[in-house]
Design an enzyme around this catalytic site. Structure first.
Site, PDB file in Angstrom:
ATOM      1  N   ASP A  13      23.018   3.749  -5.016  1.00 60.07           N
ATOM      2  CA  ASP A  13      23.066   3.906  -6.568  1.00 60.07           C
ATOM      3  C   ASP A  13      22.819   2.717  -7.277  1.00 60.07           C
ATOM      4  O   ASP A  13      23.574   2.728  -8.500  1.00 60.07           O
ATOM      5  CB  ASP A  13      24.415   4.716  -6.821  1.00 60.07           C
ATOM      6  CG  ASP A  13      24.598   6.084  -6.267  1.00 60.07           C
ATOM      7  OD1 ASP A  13      23.558   6.552  -5.973  1.00 60.07           O
ATOM      8  OD2 ASP A  13      25.751   6.461  -5.905  1.00 60.07           O
ATOM      9  N   LYS A  16      17.642   2.514  -7.703  1.00 63.94           N
ATOM     10  CA  LYS A  16      16.425   2.488  -7.025  1.00 63.94           C
ATOM     11  C   LYS A  16      15.122   3.352  -7.567  1.00 63.94           C
ATOM     12  O   LYS A  16      14.183   2.993  -7.793  1.00 63.94           O
ATOM     13  CB  LYS A  16      16.369   2.757  -5.539  1.00 63.94           C
ATOM     14  CG  LYS A  16      17.745   1.667  -4.819  1.00 63.94           C
ATOM     15  CD  LYS A  16      17.766   2.349  -3.364  1.00 63.94           C
ATOM     16  CE  LYS A  16      18.418   3.313  -3.412  1.00 63.94           C
ATOM     17  NZ  LYS A  16      19.878   3.363  -3.983  1.00 63.94           N
ATOM     18  N   GLY A  40      20.266  10.396  -4.331  1.00 61.63           N
ATOM     19  CA  GLY A  40      20.352  10.999  -5.508  1.00 61.63           C
ATOM     20  C   GLY A  40      19.653   9.861  -6.738  1.00 61.63           C
ATOM     21  O   GLY A  40      20.140   9.038  -6.871  1.00 61.63           O
ATOM     22  N   HIS A  41      18.374  10.119  -6.745  1.00 57.72           N
ATOM     23  CA  HIS A  41      17.614   9.194  -7.626  1.00 57.72           C
ATOM     24  C   HIS A  41      17.346   9.554  -9.168  1.00 57.72           C
ATOM     25  O   HIS A  41      16.719  10.731  -9.230  1.00 57.72           O
ATOM     26  CB  HIS A  41      16.396   8.641  -6.933  1.00 57.72           C
ATOM     27  CG  HIS A  41      16.698   8.081  -5.626  1.00 57.72           C
ATOM     28  ND1 HIS A  41      15.630   7.238  -4.648  1.00 57.72           N
ATOM     29  CD2 HIS A  41      17.836   7.777  -4.947  1.00 57.72           C
ATOM     30  CE1 HIS A  41      16.290   6.932  -3.626  1.00 57.72           C
ATOM     31  NE2 HIS A  41      17.601   7.293  -3.695  1.00 57.72           N
ATOM     32  N   GLN A 225      19.868   5.209  -0.321  1.00 54.57           N
ATOM     33  CA  GLN A 225      21.218   4.405   0.341  1.00 54.57           C
ATOM     34  C   GLN A 225      21.079   3.160  -0.364  1.00 54.57           C
ATOM     35  O   GLN A 225      20.401   2.754  -1.282  1.00 54.57           O
ATOM     36  CB  GLN A 225      21.591   4.758   1.465  1.00 54.57           C
ATOM     37  CG  GLN A 225      21.758   6.334   1.862  1.00 54.57           C
ATOM     38  CD  GLN A 225      20.810   7.099   1.984  1.00 54.57           C
ATOM     39  OE1 GLN A 225      20.099   7.119   2.519  1.00 54.57           O
ATOM     40  NE2 GLN A 225      20.747   8.227   1.312  1.00 54.57           N
ATOM     41  N   SER A 417      16.900  -4.797 -15.798  1.00 51.72           N
ATOM     42  CA  SER A 417      16.999  -3.496 -16.633  1.00 51.72           C
ATOM     43  C   SER A 417      18.204  -3.375 -17.737  1.00 51.72           C
ATOM     44  O   SER A 417      19.493  -3.810 -16.919  1.00 51.72           O
ATOM     45  CB  SER A 417      17.024  -2.394 -15.545  1.00 51.72           C
ATOM     46  OG  SER A 417      17.285  -1.062 -16.076  1.00 51.72           O
TER      47      SER A 417
HETATM   48  P1  GDP Z   1      19.694   5.110  -7.289  1.00 54.00           P
HETATM   49  O1  GDP Z   1      20.350   6.200  -6.254  1.00 54.00           O
HETATM   50  O2  GDP Z   1      19.690   3.833  -6.720  1.00 54.00           O
HETATM   51  O3  GDP Z   1      18.539   5.700  -7.642  1.00 54.00           O
HETATM   52  O4  GDP Z   1      20.742   5.506  -8.438  1.00 54.00           O
HETATM   53  P2  GDP Z   1      21.296   6.433  -9.444  1.00 54.00           P
HETATM   54  O5  GDP Z   1      20.117   7.088 -10.025  1.00 54.00           O
HETATM   55  O6  GDP Z   1      22.246   7.633  -8.306  1.00 54.00           O
HETATM   56  O7  GDP Z   1      22.355   5.612 -10.324  1.00 54.00           O
HETATM   57  C1  GDP Z   1      21.802   4.820 -11.117  1.00 54.00           C
HETATM   58  C2  GDP Z   1      22.159   5.402 -12.568  1.00 54.00           C
HETATM   59  O8  GDP Z   1      22.060   4.331 -13.407  1.00 54.00           O
HETATM   60  C3  GDP Z   1      21.404   6.430 -13.238  1.00 54.00           C
HETATM   61  O9  GDP Z   1      22.237   7.276 -13.808  1.00 54.00           O
HETATM   62  C4  GDP Z   1      20.167   5.823 -13.789  1.00 54.00           C
HETATM   63  O10 GDP Z   1      19.650   6.699 -14.876  1.00 54.00           O
HETATM   64  C5  GDP Z   1      21.302   4.530 -14.346  1.00 54.00           C
HETATM   65  N1  GDP Z   1      20.441   3.512 -14.675  1.00 54.00           N
HETATM   66  C6  GDP Z   1      19.520   2.708 -13.885  1.00 54.00           C
HETATM   67  N2  GDP Z   1      19.277   1.635 -14.571  1.00 54.00           N
HETATM   68  C7  GDP Z   1      20.090   1.553 -15.778  1.00 54.00           C
HETATM   69  C8  GDP Z   1      20.278   0.562 -16.572  1.00 54.00           C
HETATM   70  O11 GDP Z   1      19.702  -0.505 -16.335  1.00 54.00           O
HETATM   71  N3  GDP Z   1      20.990   0.750 -17.602  1.00 54.00           N
HETATM   72  C9  GDP Z   1      22.058   1.914 -17.666  1.00 54.00           C
HETATM   73  N4  GDP Z   1      22.663   2.008 -18.617  1.00 54.00           N
HETATM   74  N5  GDP Z   1      21.651   2.892 -16.870  1.00 54.00           N
HETATM   75  C10 GDP Z   1      20.761   2.789 -15.950  1.00 54.00           C
HETATM   76  P1  IMO Z   2      21.302   6.754  -3.037  1.00 52.68           P
HETATM   77  O1  IMO Z   2      19.890   6.975  -2.385  1.00 52.68           O
HETATM   78  C1  IMO Z   2      25.540   6.336  -2.577  1.00 52.68           C
HETATM   79  C2  IMO Z   2      27.349   7.527   1.402  1.00 52.68           C
HETATM   80  C3  IMO Z   2      28.245   8.680   1.140  1.00 52.68           C
HETATM   81  C4  IMO Z   2      29.424   7.951   2.231  1.00 52.68           C
HETATM   82  C5  IMO Z   2      28.198   7.645   3.214  1.00 52.68           C
HETATM   83  C6  IMO Z   2      27.989   8.675   4.228  1.00 52.68           C
HETATM   84  O2  IMO Z   2      21.641   7.846  -4.306  1.00 52.68           O
HETATM   85  O3  IMO Z   2      21.630   5.607  -3.170  1.00 52.68           O
HETATM   86  P2  IMO Z   2      26.538  10.826   4.488  1.00 52.68           P
HETATM   87  O4  IMO Z   2      26.359  12.138   3.557  1.00 52.68           O
HETATM   88  O5  IMO Z   2      24.860   9.872   4.333  1.00 52.68           O
HETATM   89  O6  IMO Z   2      26.612  10.929   5.859  1.00 52.68           O
HETATM   90  O7  IMO Z   2      27.388   9.757   3.689  1.00 52.68           O
HETATM   91  O8  IMO Z   2      27.061   7.035   2.600  1.00 52.68           O
HETATM   92  N1  IMO Z   2      25.989   7.973   0.641  1.00 52.68           N
HETATM   93  C7  IMO Z   2      25.603   7.269  -0.701  1.00 52.68           C
HETATM   94  N2  IMO Z   2      26.317   6.578  -1.591  1.00 52.68           N
HETATM   95  N3  IMO Z   2      24.249   6.744  -2.520  1.00 52.68           N
HETATM   96  C8  IMO Z   2      23.707   7.198  -1.873  1.00 52.68           C
HETATM   97  O9  IMO Z   2      22.327   7.546  -1.997  1.00 52.68           O
HETATM   98  C9  IMO Z   2      24.237   7.772  -0.630  1.00 52.68           C
HETATM   99  N4  IMO Z   2      23.900   8.430   0.301  1.00 52.68           N
HETATM  100  C10 IMO Z   2      24.833   8.479   1.147  1.00 52.68           C
HETATM  101  O10 IMO Z   2      28.934   8.743  -0.141  1.00 52.68           O
HETATM  102  O11 IMO Z   2      30.054   7.119   1.906  1.00 52.68           O
HETATM  103 MG    MG Z   3      21.945   7.617  -6.206  1.00 52.62          MG
END
Ligand code: GDP
Ligand code: IMO
Ligand code: MG
Length: 428
Positions: A13, A16, A40-41, A225, A417
């Site tokens: 999270d 990415k 979840g991206h 991840q 960012s």
């Molecule tokens: P990922 O799994 O690495 O793709 O990240 P996620 O999408 O799960 O979580 C990142 C969250 O931060 C999302 O809600 C993005 O829209 C948000 N986000 C990413 N970069 C920035 C930033 O620079 N500032 C803010 N406020 N939100 C951001």
């Molecule tokens: P993105 O791509 C954050 C975490 C789960 C748990 C551990 C094992 O959005 O960054 P699993 O279901 O993979 O067996 O769970 O890994 N986990 C993540 N945490 N972002 C993710 O993906 C994750 N994918 C798995 O919360 O702790």
């Molecule tokens: Mg995510």
């Protein structure tokens, strides 16, 4: 011609999806290489927000081809739903624009039921998985009893293989966990329907990507991840079951190491974690509320896949140095700097202490994190920085915070960012 790899340097999270969307402007192929719909991206483009779990984030740019590599475990039901949703949002998804490796593994409801049963049986020792069947799917892959996407190409054999697999898992559900067995024939019927819809997308993506690289194309590998969730190098056993590192990109796509140009480490300006496991710099109370947000803003720290509130803390430079080393990171992209606005003082963990000894690095890697944290304190800033696009316009204290991260990390931060939108970025 070149392969650039985007990976998460923390526990996932990091942003990415947002960074891949940014870099995909220059890419011809954007390829996911590990994990499944546990990822979840989030990508925000104008008024549109995409939450992608399996489809590579780069496909929002119409010129790219999206690839799902052999390193993934694919839930065909969620994939088909995501294809429909993405199409409904105006993105063209066709078998020409989305290629799925014949060697990626398939998640069935049996794996999801097993994931749930295992988590329940662990009680207080639970991992806090996303309950998407990820662990059991990789289990079966390693045990050589998995189902691969290529088996969808012969419907009769596929139906039989699904029956055998679900029957096998039913035994474990019943005997080990006292759980209800699943309806084998119903699942086989459902999966034959998925196969009929997905077979045009399936092929050998290793050949596709290697041919593309030879002919001068740019390939962007999209990590899921984060490195601290890596099965080998993460906070074991509180990890996922795959290799979300740069090396995982090569294995998970079937590309040789000689093509790699840049390894882009995405790092949140603070630290978050969802699920159980150690988190030395975790904070609570007011600071936590500031970093997490209360849920009223779309980027507040609540899981994209599960909706769970994320645990939050100060940036851990000891862990960051470690993950930079594991991946051979060549540059950082720092996200969510804007969220730090308004905090009077900021802290970066620069060492771990036990007894009288301070360690700048991890003596035994991140499975042993039972240390006191040593912090460096830096002054914060009050200004809202979300509309800033030039480095020179950032408050001096924000510049100093980034520069300190670069010092301890030993690599430059090329992008910063300051918001979730495509253009809310400072390029240096
Ligand atoms: P990922 O799994 O690495 O793709 O990240 P996620 O999408 O799960 O979580 C990142 C969250 O931060 C999302 O809600 C993005 O829209 C948000 N986000 C990413 N970069 C920035 C930033 O620079 N500032 C803010 N406020 N939100 C951001
Ligand atoms: P993105 O791509 C954050 C975490 C789960 C748990 C551990 C094992 O959005 O960054 P699993 O279901 O993979 O067996 O769970 O890994 N986990 C993540 N945490 N972002 C993710 O993906 C994750 N994918 C798995 O919360 O702790
Ligand atoms: Mg995510």
């Amino acid at each position: 011609m070149t392969l650039n790899i985007v990976i998460g340097t923390q526990w996932g999270d990091e942003g990415k999806g947002r960074v891949v969307d940014l870099l995909a402007a220059e890419a011809d192929y954007v390829a996911r290489f590990a994990g499944g719909d546990n990822a979840g991206h989030t990508v925000q483009v104008g008024a549109q927000t995409f939450k992608l779990h399996l489809i590579p984030s780069g496909v929002i740019h119409p010129h790219t081809v999206g690839v799902i590599g052999n390193g993934l475990v694919v839930n065909p039901k969620t994939l088909l739903q995501e294809i429909e949703m993405t199409r409904a949002a105006g993105v063209e998804i066709t078998p020409e624009r989305l290629r799925i490796s014949h060697a990626a593994h398939i998640i069935t409801p049996a794996y999801i039921a097993l994931d749930k049963a295992r988590e329940q049986s662990r009680g207080d020792e639970k991992i806090g998985t996303t309950l998407r069947g990820i662990g059991p799917a990789y289990n079966h892959k390693a045990a050589r009893s998995g189902l691969r996407m290529e088996s969808m190409l012969d419907l009769e054999e596929f139906a039989e293989a699904v029956v055998i697999q679900v029957e096998g898992v039913n035994e474990a559900l019943k005997n080990l966990y006292g759980a209800e067995p699943l309806d084998t024939l119903e699942i086989a019927k459902e999966y034959v329907d998925y196969a009929q819809r997905l077979y045009p997308y399936i092929g050998n993506v290793s050949y596709l990507l290697n041919d593309a690289l030879r002919s001068g194309a740019n390939v962007l590998a999209e990590g899921a991840q984060g490195t601290l969730l890596d099965i080998d190098h993460g906070t074991y056993p509180f990890v996922t079951s795959s290799s979300p590192t740069a090396a995982g990109a090569l294995v998970g796509l079937g590309i040789g190491a000689s093509h790699v140009a840049r390894v882009i480490g995405v790092t949140k300006a603070f630290q978050t974690r969802v699920g159980e496991g150690p988190f030395p710099t975790e904070v609570f109370d007011d600071t936590a509320n500031h970093l997490r947000g209360t849920g009223d803003k779309p980027w507040d720290e609540f899981g994209t896949t599960t909706g769970r509130p994320r645990r939050v803390g100060w940036l851990d430079a000891v862990l960051l140095r470690y993950t930079i080393q594991i991946n051979g990171v060549t540059e950082l992209t720092i996200t969510k700097l804007d969220v730090l606005s308004g905090l009077r003082n900021l802290f970066i963990c620069t060492g771990y202490q036990r007894d009288e000894n301070i360690y700048p690095d991890l003596p035994l890697g991140p499975t042993d994190l039972d240390y006191e944290t040593v912090y460096e304190e830096l002054p914060g800033w009050d200004e809202d920085i979300m509309s800033i696009r030039q480095w020179d316009d950032l408050p001096k204290n924000a510049q100093a915070y980034i520069q300190r991260i670069e010092d301890v990390a030993g690599v430059p931060a090329r992008y910063i960012s300051v918001g979730p939108e495509r253009d809310q970025v400072i390029k240096r």
